[in-house]
Design an enzyme around this catalytic site. Structure first.
Site, short mmCIF file in Angstrom:
data_model
loop_
_atom_site.label_atom_id
_atom_site.label_comp_id
_atom_site.label_asym_id
_atom_site.label_seq_id
_atom_site.Cartn_x
_atom_site.Cartn_y
_atom_site.Cartn_z
N ARG A 107 56.84 48.97 3.64
CA ARG A 107 55.67 49.41 4.59
C ARG A 107 56.73 49.62 5.91
O ARG A 107 56.17 50.91 6.71
CB ARG A 107 54.88 48.31 5.15
CG ARG A 107 54.10 48.45 6.23
CD ARG A 107 53.26 47.03 6.70
NE ARG A 107 52.40 46.66 5.75
CZ ARG A 107 52.13 45.16 5.52
NH1 ARG A 107 52.70 44.46 6.15
NH2 ARG A 107 51.56 44.88 4.66
N TYR A 108 57.55 49.19 6.21
CA TYR A 108 58.52 49.45 7.40
C TYR A 108 59.65 50.19 7.00
O TYR A 108 60.03 50.26 5.74
CB TYR A 108 58.91 48.01 8.02
CG TYR A 108 57.93 47.34 8.56
CD1 TYR A 108 57.23 47.69 9.61
CD2 TYR A 108 57.62 46.18 7.89
CE1 TYR A 108 56.20 46.91 10.18
CE2 TYR A 108 56.47 45.09 8.50
CZ TYR A 108 56.02 45.57 9.60
OH TYR A 108 55.03 44.71 10.16
N ARG A 123 63.17 48.06 6.18
CA ARG A 123 63.07 46.77 5.30
C ARG A 123 61.93 46.49 4.44
O ARG A 123 60.85 47.27 4.43
CB ARG A 123 62.95 45.52 6.31
CG ARG A 123 61.91 45.70 7.28
CD ARG A 123 62.14 44.82 8.63
NE ARG A 123 61.05 44.76 9.39
CZ ARG A 123 60.69 45.73 10.21
NH1 ARG A 123 61.00 46.98 10.42
NH2 ARG A 123 59.43 45.31 11.01
N CYS A 160 54.16 29.02 -6.69
CA CYS A 160 54.43 28.08 -5.84
C CYS A 160 54.45 26.74 -6.04
O CYS A 160 53.81 26.39 -7.06
CB CYS A 160 53.62 28.51 -4.37
SG CYS A 160 53.50 30.05 -3.62
N CYS A 181 48.51 27.37 -0.93
CA CYS A 181 47.81 27.29 0.38
C CYS A 181 46.51 27.97 0.18
O CYS A 181 46.60 29.05 -0.48
CB CYS A 181 48.79 27.98 1.46
SG CYS A 181 50.60 27.52 1.47
N CYS A 190 45.94 31.63 1.42
CA CYS A 190 46.88 32.54 0.74
C CYS A 190 46.58 34.17 0.69
O CYS A 190 45.58 34.50 0.25
CB CYS A 190 47.55 32.13 -0.73
SG CYS A 190 48.70 33.30 -1.39
N ARG A 207 48.36 36.37 -0.44
CA ARG A 207 48.74 37.07 -1.80
C ARG A 207 47.77 36.14 -2.88
O ARG A 207 48.33 36.42 -3.97
CB ARG A 207 50.05 36.91 -1.99
CG ARG A 207 50.60 38.39 -2.20
CD ARG A 207 51.95 38.35 -2.01
NE ARG A 207 52.36 38.74 -0.76
CZ ARG A 207 53.21 38.44 0.10
NH1 ARG A 207 54.27 37.44 -0.37
NH2 ARG A 207 53.64 38.98 1.36
N ASP A 220 45.04 36.18 8.10
CA ASP A 220 44.66 37.23 7.61
C ASP A 220 43.11 37.39 6.94
O ASP A 220 42.54 36.24 6.71
CB ASP A 220 45.53 37.62 6.17
CG ASP A 220 47.02 37.94 6.89
OD1 ASP A 220 47.04 38.57 7.87
OD2 ASP A 220 47.84 37.81 6.10
N ASP A 271 48.52 40.83 11.36
CA ASP A 271 49.04 41.55 10.63
C ASP A 271 48.04 42.50 10.25
O ASP A 271 46.98 42.22 9.77
CB ASP A 271 49.58 41.09 9.30
CG ASP A 271 50.53 41.55 8.27
OD1 ASP A 271 50.80 42.90 8.69
OD2 ASP A 271 51.31 40.86 7.55
N LYS A 322 52.72 44.07 11.33
CA LYS A 322 52.40 42.82 12.13
C LYS A 322 52.58 43.33 13.73
O LYS A 322 53.43 44.11 14.13
CB LYS A 322 53.68 41.76 12.09
CG LYS A 322 53.92 41.29 10.62
CD LYS A 322 54.92 40.33 10.12
CE LYS A 322 54.92 39.60 8.98
NZ LYS A 322 55.59 40.78 8.09
C1 LIG Z 1 56.31 40.80 7.28
C2 LIG Z 1 57.00 41.88 6.43
C3 LIG Z 1 58.26 42.42 6.76
C4 LIG Z 1 59.11 41.66 7.63
O1 LIG Z 1 58.51 41.89 9.01
P1 LIG Z 1 59.64 41.43 10.20
O2 LIG Z 1 58.71 41.55 11.54
O3 LIG Z 1 60.86 42.23 10.32
O4 LIG Z 1 59.99 40.02 9.95
C5 LIG Z 1 58.53 43.34 5.95
N1 LIG Z 1 57.62 43.82 5.03
C6 LIG Z 1 56.44 43.69 4.74
C7 LIG Z 1 55.77 44.40 3.92
C8 LIG Z 1 56.06 42.37 5.69
O5 LIG Z 1 54.54 42.06 5.25
#
Ligand SMILES: *Cc1c(COP(=O)(O)O)cnc(C)c1O
Length: 399
Positions: free
Chosen positions: A137-138, A141, A150, A154, A157, A159, A318, A355, A362
């Site tokens: 998504r980002y 990362r 798990c 939870c 959850c 997911r 969420d 989120d 986030k």
């Molecule tokens: C939470 C998350 C991350 C990591 O986010 P940070 O703000 O860097 O901790 C990366 N990818 C996805 C899809 C996430 O949900």
């Protein structure tokens, strides 16, 4: 006579209000399972094998199960399995239906109701998944999902659609394909290994995954998201720590919501991880009657620091289907952050986030400390509500 050299100093402050009773790190011990040998009790595989998963097991230990819980266990199980490790189960107060531990792991019939705005994939992960088990998504990362299991589930959850296999969502991550995706994408410098809970994998699988990812030149930073240190602290043994310490920089984010979860067993496991050179963070979810008040949250974050864990995120719950009964308003979350900032260590204060529904990522939500701001000055209020002025620096004039 007290051995003055080895006796541990009791740093627990003298109690001044009810939440202070939550400050000590209590030893949980065998509780309901007093007949089990120490060897079994401390064996994480025994803990997993002996999880509470059925209504009859639950009723034998909690005689006053509520009707909502009783029907919840039968029905909600079809959506997200119930499983509770004996260790964690012992934290439940059998006499209190509102017990903050109980709310997190015992299903209620309310879980089968979906409010209008609730979804099965609330943060839009499936649509940003280029390869099974990867959410990209980002820009720099990714989320790297390694299992659908798990130690305990939870009830909120995010997911739940793929975790525990209750809905028949066929989640079988293919590590080779996932690793290849990372290899082919040089922009990925940060891999967040999650699931399910990655620390449920065998040591050899964990070692393999970390070594493969560490072997990719552009991957600078590794992290693991896990609730094992809270649900199953027995898992954090020397062998695991020996493996993890080979892959620095490796960070771990744990998930604790209430001070009761921070026991002496948990503290011990977290200290082992910290001693292995792993910086630790915590992600909490804001939950109704669990941690939606300043006093509880303050004790939680202060205890986390005592375990060498830095509170990282506080999540607004969420919009996962069937979570309305656990949701608190965004305003409450803001009030909690206001109640922490300035009133306790800056290190103890998590970032409150939503989120964004559908996959926006986030997004920080903060109390507003800016009273006014124009080209001449900014007017701010501090944590006590006092007002201060700070002159705005004129914009650089063009030459
Ligand atoms: C939470 C998350 C991350 C990591 O986010 P940070 O703000 O860097 O901790 C990366 N990818 C996805 C899809 C996430 O949900």
């Amino acid at each position: 006579m007290v051995d003055t050299i080895t006796a541990e100093i009791d740093r627990t402050p003298k109690f001044s209000n009810s939440s202070d009773a939550l400050r000590p790190f209590k030893t949980v011990g065998k509780g309901h399972w007093e007949d089990v040998s120490d060897e079994d009790w401390n064996d994480w595989r025994w803990q997993l094998k002996n999880r509470v998963t059925r209504l009859d097991q639950l009723e034998a230990k909690i005689p006053n199960l509520t009707p909502e819980e009783r029907s919840g266990v039968e029905l909600a199980n079809q959506k997200l399995a119930m499983a509770i490790t004996p260790y964690f189960f012992n934290l439940i107060d059998p006499d209190d239906p509102d017990c903050p531990i109980r709310q997190q792991v015992i299903p209620k019939i309310e879980e089968t109701k979906t409010a209008d705005w609730e979804m099965s994939d609330p943060v839009g992960e499936d649509k940003t998944s280029p390869v099974k088990g990867i959410v990209h998504r980002y820009p720099d990362r990714i989320l790297f999902l390694v299992t659908d299991r798990c130690a305990a589930y939870c009830r909120y959850c995010t997911r739940s659609r793929l975790v525990s296999n209750a809905t028949g969502y066929d989640f079988r991550p293919e590590f080779e394909q996932q690793i290849e995706y990372v290899r082919q994408h040089p922009e990925i410098r940060d891999v967040l290994i999650s699931g399910g809970d990655p620390l449920l994998l065998s040591n050899s699988k964990i070692d393999y995954l970390l070594s493969q990812l560490r072997g990719i030149e552009h991957v600078e930073f590794l992290r693991i998201g896990t609730r094992i240190p809270i649900f199953l602290p027995q898992r954090i043994d020397d062998e695991l720590c020996q493996i993890l310490r080979n892959y620095h920089p490796l960070f771990i984010s744990v998930h604790a919501n209430h001070p009761t979860e921070l026991t002496s067993e948990v503290k011990n496991g977290l200290e082992r991880l910290a001693d292995s050179g792993i910086p630790l963070g915590n992600q909490s979810v804001l939950l109704r009657k669990v941690n939606d008040d300043v006093d509880t949250m303050k004790v939680l974050v202060q205890k986390l620091l005592r375990c060498r864990v830095r509170p990282y995120y506080l999540y607004q719950c969420d919009l996962i289907s069937g979570s309305s009964h656990l949701r608190t308003s965004v305003s409450e979350g803001i009030k909690i952050i206001e109640g922490l900032r300035g009133h306790t260590s800056g290190y103890a204060i998590p970032q409150f986030v939503i989120d964004a529904p559908g996959g926006g990522g986030k997004t920080p939500i903060n109390p507003d400390y800016v009273v006014s701001h124009d080209s001449n000055q900014i007017v701010i209020r501090n944590y006590e509500g006092k007002i201060f002025e700070y002159p705005e620096v004129p914009a650089p004039s063009s030459p």
